[in-house]
Enzyme design. Structure first.
Site, PDB file in Angstrom:
ATOM      1  N   ARG A  36      33.767 -66.455  35.570  1.00  0.00           N
ATOM      2  CA  ARG A  36      34.865 -67.298  35.089  1.00  0.00           C
ATOM      3  C   ARG A  36      35.634 -67.905  36.268  1.00  0.00           C
ATOM      4  O   ARG A  36      36.021 -69.078  36.240  1.00  0.00           O
ATOM      5  CB  ARG A  36      35.789 -66.474  34.188  1.00  0.00           C
ATOM      6  N   SER A 162      31.228 -62.546  20.430  1.00  0.00           N
ATOM      7  CA  SER A 162      30.648 -62.940  21.715  1.00  0.00           C
ATOM      8  C   SER A 162      31.723 -63.518  22.628  1.00  0.00           C
ATOM      9  O   SER A 162      32.269 -64.597  22.367  1.00  0.00           O
ATOM     10  CB  SER A 162      29.531 -63.971  21.515  1.00  0.00           C
ATOM     11  N   GLN A 164      31.121 -64.609  25.519  1.00  0.00           N
ATOM     12  CA  GLN A 164      30.540 -65.777  26.196  1.00  0.00           C
ATOM     13  C   GLN A 164      30.797 -67.036  25.369  1.00  0.00           C
ATOM     14  O   GLN A 164      31.195 -68.072  25.908  1.00  0.00           O
ATOM     15  CB  GLN A 164      29.040 -65.583  26.407  1.00  0.00           C
ATOM     16  N   ASP A 312      27.406 -53.692  26.845  1.00  0.00           N
ATOM     17  CA  ASP A 312      26.639 -53.575  28.092  1.00  0.00           C
ATOM     18  C   ASP A 312      26.460 -52.114  28.522  1.00  0.00           C
ATOM     19  O   ASP A 312      25.631 -51.824  29.396  1.00  0.00           O
ATOM     20  CB  ASP A 312      27.332 -54.363  29.220  1.00  0.00           C
TER      21      ASP A 312
HETATM   22  C1  S3P Z   1      29.724 -61.257  28.778  1.00  0.00           C
HETATM   23  C2  S3P Z   1      29.779 -60.959  27.433  1.00  0.00           C
HETATM   24  C3  S3P Z   1      28.735 -60.164  26.779  1.00  0.00           C
HETATM   25  C4  S3P Z   1      27.954 -59.315  27.762  1.00  0.00           C
HETATM   26  C5  S3P Z   1      27.513 -60.094  28.974  1.00  0.00           C
HETATM   27  C6  S3P Z   1      28.696 -60.730  29.677  1.00  0.00           C
HETATM   28  C7  S3P Z   1      30.780 -62.138  29.315  1.00  0.00           C
HETATM   29  O1  S3P Z   1      27.832 -61.035  26.130  1.00  0.00           O
HETATM   30  O2  S3P Z   1      26.836 -58.722  27.142  1.00  0.00           O
HETATM   31  O3  S3P Z   1      26.860 -59.217  29.884  1.00  0.00           O
HETATM   32  O4  S3P Z   1      30.912 -62.247  30.541  1.00  0.00           O
HETATM   33  O5  S3P Z   1      31.508 -62.718  28.510  1.00  0.00           O
HETATM   34  P1  S3P Z   1      28.176 -61.669  24.667  1.00  0.00           P
HETATM   35  O6  S3P Z   1      29.514 -62.211  24.771  1.00  0.00           O
HETATM   36  O7  S3P Z   1      27.159 -62.720  24.420  1.00  0.00           O
HETATM   37  O8  S3P Z   1      28.019 -60.496  23.733  1.00  0.00           O
END
Ligand code: S3P
Length: 426
Positions: A36, A162, A164, A312
């Site tokens: 980020r 999620s 992400q 994770d």
């Molecule tokens: C992450 C969110 C998780 C995680 C990934 C990193 C992030 O994925 O599994 O290793 O940095 O926001 P998801 O948000 O797709 O579950």
């Protein structure tokens, strides 16, 4: 110059059984926060400086992409400096290569390695289309092609928890006309929201939603990235297995949306002490000491919101399950099947190779406790967290374990095997 490390997926490592783990560790910076910071600093006006930036190949992929989009990035050891583009990125000359990094791809665009090109991207395309973006996928997967378009804000409820996707929509919301609100059923990691605020954006939060107004300008920052809790997880779980163990972690990320593992380990019987809590750019940092329980670990069940918050850490928790007294049950973790590998299937396969009994479900695993495992040949399938989870399982097995594809660990944690050697007594 490129930062991207080429990961040798065929490498092998032998792990010998351990007696205990002792020592103090300071871990490289959190991967989620580093991604980020890389993206937002490139969008900002002025320069940013990050100490203890993640040393993993995934975050190097993010820095490489930012360079290709016009930011000036320099790196010296774990210090990264970024001269931002003040909101105007330059279209890259060619494909942006995200290596193995799902975060880089979902928060921006583009193409990845074989495993990343298999991972679902429709979840981020759909809301971005609603915002007016022009995005093409190949069969729901990368490579992703994006044409510049004018975006407008939307209100979106994420169907699958999620962080992400939430972060991608907030970053897009910053470029959109009007406001963007993301609502989620389970509160996922909030580093995106905290980083946006640190870089000068206003973000409104309720218990289950985040709202950002478009058109806000970002400015560069200085920050120290907290140690990565998801990397610490391998050492915390390993130390918890041996009654004589005691490990201290300095400057570890203690963001509450990431620290659920400490509650799980406490419930399993480990003693956790947290000291020296402080804040840097909205992120909590502290020292953590783990002392293993003399009577061994108990049992636990992880389901619902906990499964999303521990996503994770689930591979390593499953990998230590056989050595607990009552076992570890995991449900509501279907997302594990679409990570860097199908982590449910691969954990089950590798545990069985070590002689464990394990039951696989569509959305989780039952790993009974009270089992003795033997050393075996296990395979990471190029997945960093599987390589490290089975290095941990191998420490309590009888005989040596050979981990195939062990160097995949470098995707998030290149120092893992060296640090494991440093704190392990045999
Ligand atoms: C992450 C969110 C998780 C995680 C990934 C990193 C992030 O994925 O599994 O290793 O940095 O926001 P998801 O948000 O797709 O579950």
């Amino acid at each position: 110059m490129t930062d991207t490390l080429k990961i040798e997926k065929t490498s092998e490592r032998t792990i010998h059984p351990a007696r205990n783990l002792l020592g103090t560790l300071r871990l490289p910076g959190d991967k989620s926060i580093s991604h980020r910071y890389a993206l937002l600093s490139a969008m900002s006006k002025g320069s940013s400086r990050f100490k203890n930036f993640s040393t993993g190949a995934d975050c190097a992929s993010s820095l490489d992409c930012m360079r290709q989009l016009g930011a000036k990035v320099t790196r010296s050891g774990d210090t990264v400096e970024v001269e931002g583009c003040a909101g105007t990125l330059t279209p890259p000359g060619g494909l942006l290569d995200c290596g193995n990094s799902g975060s880089t791809m979902r928060m921006f665009t583009l193409e990845g390695d074989a495993s990343l090109n298999r991972r679902p991207m429709e979840r981020v395309r759909k809301p971005l289309l609603e915002m007016g973006a022009s995005i093409h996928l190949r069969d729901g997967h990368a490579p992703i092609e994006i044409q510049g378009a004018k975006l407008h804000g939307i209100a979106y409820r994420t169907p699958v928890p999620s962080a992400q996707v939430k972060t991608a929509l907030l970053f897009a919301g910053l470029q959109a006309a009007g406001t963007t609100t993301v609502t989620e059923a389970v509160r996922t990691r909030d580093h995106g929201e905290l980083a946006l605020r640190a870089f000068g954006a206003e973000v409104q939060r309720t218990t289950d939603s985040v709202t950002i107004a478009g058109g806000q300008k970002l400015h560069g920052i200085e920050a120290t990235v907290p140690g990565d809790m998801s990397s610490a997880a391998f050492f915390l779980c390993a130390a918890a297995l041996f009654p004589e163990s005691s490990l201290v972690f300095d400057q570890l990320g203690m963001n509450p949306t990431r620290a659920t593992l400490l509650d799980v380990l406490t419930a399993l019987g480990a003693k956790i002490h947290v000291l020296n809590l402080e804040e840097n750019q909205g992120e909590l940092i502290g020292s953590v000491q783990l002392t293993a329980p003399s009577q061994g670990l108990g049992s636990t069940e992880i389901r619902g919101a906990l499964a999303a918050q521990l996503i994770d850490e689930l591979p390593v928790l499953a990998a230590i399950g056989p050595y607990t007294r009552g076992g570890i049950r995991i449900r509501d973790a279907r997302e594990l099947r679409v990570k860097e590998s199908d982590r449910i299937a691969l954990v089950a396969r590798n545990l069985r190779a070590m002689g464990a009994e394990v039951e696989e479900f569509e959305d989780g695993l039952d790993v009974p406790g009270g089992q003795r495992l033997h050393g075996a040949v296990v395979d990471s399938d190029g997945d960093h967290r599987i390589a490290m989870a089975f290095a941990v399982a191998a420490l309590r097995a009888e005989g040596d374990t050979l981990i195939q594809g062990a160097d995949a660990a470098a995707i998030s944690f290149p120092e893992f095997f060296a640090l494991l050697d440093q704190v392990t007594e045999r």
